[in-house]
Write an enzyme that holds these catalytic residues in place. Structure first.
Site, PDB file in Angstrom:
ATOM      1  N   ALA A  16       0.801  -1.209   0.000  1.00 45.91           N
ATOM      2  CA  ALA A  16       0.000   0.000   0.000  1.00 45.91           C
ATOM      3  C   ALA A  16       0.830   1.252   0.000  1.00 45.91           C
ATOM      4  O   ALA A  16       1.941   1.263   0.459  1.00 45.91           O
ATOM      5  CB  ALA A  16      -0.864   0.031   1.231  1.00 45.91           C
ATOM      6  N   VAL A 147      -5.041  -6.516   5.443  1.00 42.67           N
ATOM      7  CA  VAL A 147      -4.579  -6.694   4.065  1.00 42.67           C
ATOM      8  C   VAL A 147      -3.099  -6.339   3.944  1.00 42.67           C
ATOM      9  O   VAL A 147      -2.327  -7.037   3.290  1.00 42.67           O
ATOM     10  CB  VAL A 147      -5.432  -5.836   3.086  1.00 42.67           C
ATOM     11  N   GLU A 148      -2.697  -5.273   4.608  1.00 41.93           N
ATOM     12  CA  GLU A 148      -1.321  -4.796   4.470  1.00 41.93           C
ATOM     13  C   GLU A 148      -0.289  -5.723   5.096  1.00 41.93           C
ATOM     14  O   GLU A 148       0.736  -6.011   4.485  1.00 41.93           O
ATOM     15  CB  GLU A 148      -1.177  -3.404   5.088  1.00 41.93           C
ATOM     16  N   THR A 149      -0.543  -6.143   6.332  1.00 41.73           N
ATOM     17  CA  THR A 149       0.520  -6.866   7.066  1.00 41.73           C
ATOM     18  C   THR A 149       0.008  -8.066   7.857  1.00 41.73           C
ATOM     19  O   THR A 149       0.698  -8.554   8.749  1.00 41.73           O
ATOM     20  CB  THR A 149       1.220  -5.914   8.074  1.00 41.73           C
ATOM     21  N   TYR A 339      -7.771  -3.611  -5.049  1.00 44.54           N
ATOM     22  CA  TYR A 339      -7.345  -3.431  -3.664  1.00 44.54           C
ATOM     23  C   TYR A 339      -8.503  -2.885  -2.825  1.00 44.54           C
ATOM     24  O   TYR A 339      -8.825  -3.415  -1.766  1.00 44.54           O
ATOM     25  CB  TYR A 339      -6.147  -2.476  -3.612  1.00 44.54           C
TER      26      TYR A 339
END
Ligand SMILES: [Ca+2]
Length: 357
Positions: A16, A147-149, A339
């Protein structure tokens, strides 16, 4: 199978705010050529060409003139930075170039939903405070961090300095963008007293729970637990507040919807389908081209609301959605409708799990 998805998550951690700007559009059509270019440039990456040396000199000068660093300070870090071929390889293959039916299963997994619920329960008070003070729903913040990490599990394994150095000097298509981020990175680490050589992140230099790139860290990070430090790397409370602040600053409208499933008729709607993320049509205008919402949602969108018809590729055909203003705001985090849709759908799954328990 389990191993594969773990690897995928690792690869994905940290997209992101990095790809946000152009990678999705740039590379989707040209992945092959750029992969070749990446190979070539990685082969010669260890040798510093006169052209690169000149760019490095210019960079050092800029840091001295504009940010009052000593040339020795910047040079010493640049000298130690390593161009990393795997970073060049990774940036040539963005996940957002996949069709939706291959993209969403990476994120919409049972494990990511149940861990999301756990994360929500652990940080209940902080998330509530973010909702009240910044107006961003808990499920959106939880989903972004998921979602990111994977809720802080995979924050990236690359040296941020190496990543920004590699992309800033050895990746011509986006070198300017990443040199700017390298500049921001030096200023950020000075201001926030972070250790330049220790900092790890994604291959594009995004850091911490919410994967902020340096410029976003400087602009949008907030100290949400009041200890005087904006710590997005190890402090989930600051990370939650900062993700919420990012959305607030990008114009999230509290209480408004994100997207609704849509139906299409005739051929006129095809003129509305394009890669442009800007919302150039009113809902009334979109309706006049043969787009409808399902009955329970029909009266939930004002005729003059800015909206966008979105098309997603399923294995057996196309699926349509009407994206509203807040959908657009999610694309400010990563400039891809895939996304934003994955974040939205994951948020809804986690939310319904939260309220059924
Ligand atoms: Ca803090």
């Amino acid at each position: 199978m389990r191993k594969t998805s773990l690897l995928k998550r690792k690869a994905i951690a940290g997209m992101a705010l990095c790809f946000g700007v152009t990678a999705f559009n740039l590379y989707a059509d040209d992945a092959g050529n750029i992969a070749d270019a990446a190979k070539k440039s990685s082969q010669s990456a260890t040798a510093t060409s006169p052209d690169i040396k000149e760019k490095i000199d210019q960079f050092v000068q800029k840091m001295v003139q504009e940010h009052q660093f000593s040339p020795e300070y910047i040079e010493s870090y640049i000298k130690d930075a390593q161009p990393n071929p795997s970073i060049l390889e990774a940036i040539s293959r963005p996940w957002e170039a996949k069709p939706w039916y291959q993209y969403y299963p990476i994120f919409l997994t049972e494990k990511r939903i149940s861990k999301g619920l756990e994360f929500w329960n652990t940080h209940q008070e902080t998330l509530q405070r973010a909702e009240q003070e910044l107006g961003i729903p808990a499920e959106i913040i939880v989903s972004i961090i998921g979602v990111e990490t994977f809720y802080g599990t995979y924050k990236g394994k690359y040296s941020v300095l190496d990543a920004l150095y590699t992309l800033g000097f050895y990746h011509p298509p986006r070198a300017k963008f990443f040199r700017k981020e390298l500049e921001e990175f030096f200023v950020l680490t000075r201001d926030e007293k972070l250790d330049i050589t220790e900092l790890k992140g994604s291959y594009a230099g995004a850091m911490g729970w919410g994967q902020f790139i340096s410029s976003s860290y400087r602009d949008y990070a907030i100290d949400f637990d009041g200890d005087g430090i904006r710590d997005l790397l190890n402090n989930p409370v600051d990370a939650i507040g900062s993700v919420a602040n990012y959305f607030k600053r990008h114009g999230w409208k509290t209480g408004e919807s994100v997207a609704f499933p849509a139906q299409v008729d005739g051929q006129q709607y095809t003129s509305l389908i394009n890669k442009d993320l800007k919302f150039n049509h009113s809902w009334q205008d979109i309706q006049s081209k043969g787009v409808r919402l399902f009955t329970p949602h029909m009266d939930k969108v004002p005729a003059d609301a800015d909206a966008k018809l979105l098309e997603f590729e399923q294995e057996n055909g196309k699926e349509y959605w009407l994206g509203l203003h807040n959908f657009y705001v999610i694309t400010r985090y990563n400039h891809s409708p895939l996304y934003a849709m994955a974040v939205y759908q994951l948020s809804q799954e986690i939310k319904s799990r939260k309220y059924e328990s």
